[in-house]
Design an enzyme around this catalytic site. Structure first.
Site, mmCIF file in Angstrom:
data_model
loop_
_atom_site.group_PDB
_atom_site.id
_atom_site.type_symbol
_atom_site.label_atom_id
_atom_site.label_comp_id
_atom_site.label_asym_id
_atom_site.label_seq_id
_atom_site.Cartn_x
_atom_site.Cartn_y
_atom_site.Cartn_z
ATOM 1 N N ASP A 1 28.197 -12.979 -15.333
ATOM 2 C CA ASP A 1 28.094 -11.701 -14.614
ATOM 3 C C ASP A 1 28.288 -11.884 -13.112
ATOM 4 O OD1 ASP A 1 27.443 -10.174 -16.881
ATOM 5 O OD2 ASP A 1 25.328 -10.726 -16.740
ATOM 6 N N CYS B 1 29.633 -4.199 -11.731
ATOM 7 C CA CYS B 1 29.332 -2.776 -11.720
ATOM 8 C C CYS B 1 29.299 -2.282 -10.290
ATOM 9 C CB CYS B 1 28.034 -2.479 -12.465
ATOM 10 S SG CYS B 1 26.778 -3.730 -12.313
ATOM 11 N N HIS C 1 23.033 4.851 -16.654
ATOM 12 C CA HIS C 1 22.115 5.145 -15.553
ATOM 13 C C HIS C 1 21.182 6.307 -15.833
ATOM 14 C CE1 HIS C 1 25.460 2.893 -13.753
ATOM 15 N NE2 HIS C 1 24.482 2.314 -13.114
ATOM 16 N N GLU D 1 0.829 -1.213 0.000
ATOM 17 C CA GLU D 1 0.000 0.000 0.000
ATOM 18 C C GLU D 1 0.862 1.261 0.000
ATOM 19 O OE1 GLU D 1 -0.338 -2.577 2.005
ATOM 20 O OE2 GLU D 1 -2.432 -3.074 2.366
ATOM 21 N N CYS E 1 26.952 -1.001 -18.208
ATOM 22 C CA CYS E 1 26.120 -2.080 -17.672
ATOM 23 C C CYS E 1 25.060 -2.415 -18.713
ATOM 24 C CB CYS E 1 25.488 -1.637 -16.352
ATOM 25 S SG CYS E 1 24.670 -2.961 -15.429
ATOM 26 N N SER F 1 21.776 -7.065 -21.621
ATOM 27 C CA SER F 1 20.360 -6.774 -21.811
ATOM 28 C C SER F 1 20.168 -5.584 -22.745
ATOM 29 C CB SER F 1 19.682 -6.500 -20.474
ATOM 30 O OG SER F 1 20.303 -5.428 -19.813
HETATM 31 N N1 GLN Z 1 23.975 -9.078 -18.237
HETATM 32 C C1 GLN Z 1 23.242 -8.258 -17.314
HETATM 33 C C2 GLN Z 1 22.510 -7.161 -18.094
HETATM 34 O O1 GLN Z 1 23.014 -6.695 -19.044
HETATM 35 C C3 GLN Z 1 24.141 -7.636 -16.278
HETATM 36 C C4 GLN Z 1 23.360 -6.813 -15.290
HETATM 37 C C5 GLN Z 1 24.161 -6.267 -14.106
HETATM 38 O O2 GLN Z 1 25.349 -6.166 -14.134
HETATM 39 N N2 GLN Z 1 23.511 -5.902 -13.060
HETATM 40 O O3 GLN Z 1 21.438 -6.751 -17.749
HETATM 41 ZN ZN ZN Z 2 26.276 -4.150 -14.480
#
Ligand code: GLN
Ligand code: ZN
Length: 772
Positions: free
Chosen positions: A614, A658, A709, A25, A741, A448
């Site tokens: 990773d 990261c 980011h 909530e 990342c 990703s």
């Molecule tokens: N291979 C993952 C991605 O690209 C790595 C993500 C991460 O480092 N948190 O999303």
């Molecule tokens: Zn990362």
């Protein structure tokens, strides 16, 4: 065992409770407020209801003293900054215009001003907002929130104990404000901060608080003599206040070590210590200082940050020993229950037998109350609970879930050789160069691609039964096709399939491994209104079938360029799950590693010549005290090497990390024996490249040249200039070009342009190399 009647006064308490509510909530109300759909009054009302229902739950469970002030709209460290008036200059206007909006401006930033930085709360997955302080910081007490919540609880007839972040921890968690010298030490502000705490304590006393808890978890970390002196001074000053509430200084997450004698001698009225396995040294250390004669000891015997039932006999034995060491012993969870989900009873999909092994916040409060009763009134009064607890522990220990002979035999037979690649790095690098035929400064991404609304909708439709598996997989294949086509056109050298089938990098694998449980409602606050549902690593781990191979194979079928296989590493699989507590972490990591090793083998057999494992959590899982680090790094390294050590020389193993600050673990990173590592580096202007170079790191590395980011698109020139900085530290033969990342949180338009610019930067800088 029998508890002595001396414990007649033993009480049950906790330091904090999940804030979100059974149906999240709070998240809905806060996000609704941000979007203008919920009024401020409605938000405040929701928050008040949640506090009331939390205290009700606690009292009904038999908790005698309830926490107040632990509730937060966003973060309790930010609340502390407000309490002491540490509002950064850039947020003053927003705060002056309105307290609530100003508060959220500090938390999230606005169009014009950046928020406070966010970082991990010790070694948990909770994130707090870092206080920004400087020599000009002027503190001013604002006890409104603390006093208000205390008054609410008192009005409801509870016995409340306000919980505050302690002054020493508050300063140790702070950083120099922007524009302040980087070597400024916030702890130098202690003498200015203490009068503010004194004022808040006075207000709480006046409002009816008998006890106030000051949390000092920073004192479980390695501390310098100067820092210990500061702690001594802080509690000498606060202890000497006239007309103050009784002070309980709380620590958790590890043992107090050198800080224990300091706090034991301080003129405060009680200490709260962690007595779970993670802080095993506290018991002996407390005995060594002669205990806390005449004082209150709150014993954190119920693990507040994991999800397993307590071992009552063990806890009662600990509590029995503690009875001889303090004037009064109370029972608690080791830390705030903020770090566990609310209620295991809400889980409908977990086998009822297994559910009996689990204790979330609600179950833990019942455990604490039971232990307090046993301690106060004798164990015969909890005989039925003891018997049930013994039976549940036995069922867990004897279960086929926690003991799979095949998994155990295989793990026991692991030799060092399994974690050793056949050839040394230099030889492998040559074989890989010949096999892959990549240009200098090869370009790649971290895995990703944008997780679009369409992908999330497809998953929701699959769950709801509106589309079938075939329909869902068709959408995933379409996405992979688009991702591959884009990368080829953009001219990226080592491609990825984009991970469209993955909801989350840990959960995706947990769902496919035997030994993991998923929860339906096991939400835990990660930061602000973001909640995660960590899987529960409950038993011996095995992999019934390949988890990623068909997607990677499909992607590879669409291109002649190499497609990276993409896996989450064993350390991260543990770090972002609730892990079993009935065996050493290293044993669990080895089982996960063996399952992943099979996946690596299958990917290689399916034609993958590049496989990325990773480990973003490797750095953050480092133990709080230096003394524990070597042992951790030993099992973490072993697990990574076991995962990756079985491939051919020419198969290139990548890893990715990261969340910055790698300087102190470069040796450990080298020990992983990966061929290539990609790291976050854009915001620190390639600092990590220089750190790797300073340590003589001999392998290939891709310090990120694109900060993922924010939606901001780096220009080709900007990426090229970062790349040139990278070249100052790492020779062209060993330097990769990639983002910081994964791109899953980004949108397609900015991703497209950013990656095109990244490729352009690589081409420009390649052309500048002497050999060209
Ligand atoms: N291979 C993952 C991605 O690209 C790595 C993500 C991460 O480092 N948190 O999303
Ligand atoms: Zn990362």
């Amino acid at each position: 065992m029998t508890a002595k009647p001396a414990a007649a006064a033993a009480r049950a308490t906790v330091y904090g409770y999940p804030r979100q509510g059974q149906h999240r909530e709070l998240k809905k109300a806060v996000e609704g407020y941000w979007k203008g759909r919920v009024t401020a009054d409605a938000l405040l009302e929701t928050a008040k209801d949640l506090r009331r229902s939390n205290w009700r739950q606690l009292a009904d469970a038999g908790i005698h003293e309830v926490p107040t002030g632990d509730f937060s709209y966003y973060d309790h460290v930010l609340d502390t900054s407000v309490m002491v008036g540490a509002v950064p200059d850039r947020h003053r206007a927003a705060v002056a215009a309105g307290a609530l909006d100003g508060y959220f401006a500090m938390a999230r930033g606005t169009q014009d001003v950046a928020p406070l930085e966010m970082t991990k709360w010790f070694d948990t997955n909770y994130h707090y907002l870092v206080p920004e302080l400087g020599p000009d910081t002027v503190f001013a007490a604002d006890s409104g929130k603390q006093v208000g919540e205390l008054a609410e609880a008192l009005a409801l007839g509870h016995t409340p104990r306000p919980v505050l972040v302690g002054p020493v921890t508050y300063l140790l968690l702070a950083k120099p404000a922007p524009g302040v010298a980087a070597d400024f030490e916030p702890l130098t502000l202690l003498d200015r901060l203490l009068p503010v705490y004194a004022e808040v304590l006075g207000d709480l006393r006046a409002a009816g608080a008998e006890w106030v808890q000051l949390d000092e978890p920073a004192l479980v970390q390695d501390r310098t003599p100067a820092e210990l002196n500061a702690a001594e001074r802080a509690y000498r000053v606060l202890g000497a206040l006239a007309d103050r509430p009784k002070l309980l200084v709380a620590s958790y997450f590890d043992q107090l070590g050198e800080a224990l004698p300091v706090l034991a001698k301080a003129p405060v009225d009680g200490l709260a210590l962690d007595f779970t396995e993670a802080a095993a040294g506290n018991l002996d250390a407390l005995a060594a200082v002669g205990g806390l004669p005449g004082k209150r000891l709150v014993a954190g015997v119920v693990n507040g940050r994991n999800v397993w039932i307590n071992d009552y006999e063990k806890s009662l034995a600990t509590l029995g020993t503690l009875l001889g060491l303090a004037g009064r012993v109370d029972v608690a969870a080791s830390c705030s229950l903020l770090h566990v989900p609310l209620d295991a009873a809400a889980e409908r999909d977990i086998d009822p037998q297994v559910l009996r092994w689990l204790a979330f916040a609600k179950q833990k409060t019942a455990e604490i109350a039971t232990l307090a009763r046993g301690l106060a009134q004798g164990t015969h009064t909890i005989a039925a609970d003891l018997a049930a607890n013994r039976a549940d522990l036995a069922s867990r220990a004897g279960s086929a879930i926690t003991h799979d002979p095949a998994v155990r035999d295989r793990a026991a037979a692991v030799t060092d050789a399994a974690g050793r690649r056949a050839a040394p790095y230099a030889e492998r690098a040559a074989a890989q160069r010949a096999h892959l035929g990549l240009p200098l400064l090869p370009t790649t991404t971290i895995g990703s691609f944008p997780q679009t609304a369409e992908l999330r909708t497809a998953r929701a439709e699959l769950r709801a039964g509106r589309i079938d598996t075939a329909g869902y997989e068709e959408r995933i294949r379409n996405e992979i096709r688009d991702v591959l086509a884009f990368q080829e056109k953009a001219g990226i050298d080592v491609l990825v399939h984009g991970e469209p089938e993955r909801n989350d990098m840990v959960q995706y694998f947990a769902e496919q491994l035997v030994g993991y449980l998923a929860t339906q409602h096991g939400w835990v606050q990660s930061y602000g209104t973001r909640y995660v549902r960590p899987p529960v690593l409950a038993g011996d781990i095995s992999r019934p079938e390949p988890m990623t191979v068909r997607w990677t194979r499909y992607a590879q079928s669409l291109t002649d360029r190499p497609v990276k296989g993409m896996l989450t590493g064993p350390v991260t699989m543990l770090a972002w799950s609730f892990v079993r507590d009935d065996q050493p972490l290293g044993d669990t990591a080895r089982q996960v590693a063996l399952a992943l090793r099979d996946e690596v083998g299958d990917l290689e057999a399916a034609g993958a010549s590049v496989i990325q494992v990773d480990e973003p959590a490797l750095r953050e899982t480092l133990p709080l005290r230096a003394a524990g680090r070597a042992a951790y790094l030993a099992w973490a390294t072993e697990a990574f090497r076991l995962t990756t050590g079985g491939v051919r020389d020419r198969t290139q193993i990548h890893t990715h990390m990261c969340y910055a600050e790698f300087g102190d673990i470069v040796q450990a990173i080298d020990d992983l024996d990966a061929d290539v590592i990609s790291l976050e580096a854009a915001r620190s202007h390639m600092q990590v490249a220089r750190e790797l170079a300073a340590h003589g790191y001999p392998r290939e590395a891709g310090p990120g040249v694109y900060d993922i980011h924010s939606p901001r698109v780096p220009s080709a020139e900007e990426a090229a200039s970062l790349l040139r900085k990278g070249l100052d530290a790492i020779p062209a033969e060993r330097l990769w070009v990639n983002p910081d990342c994964g791109l899953k949180t980004r949108g397609w338009p900015e991703t497209r342009t950013s990656l095109e610019n990244l490729v352009a930067a690589a081409r420009t800088v390649r052309a500048e190399l002497p050999s060209s």
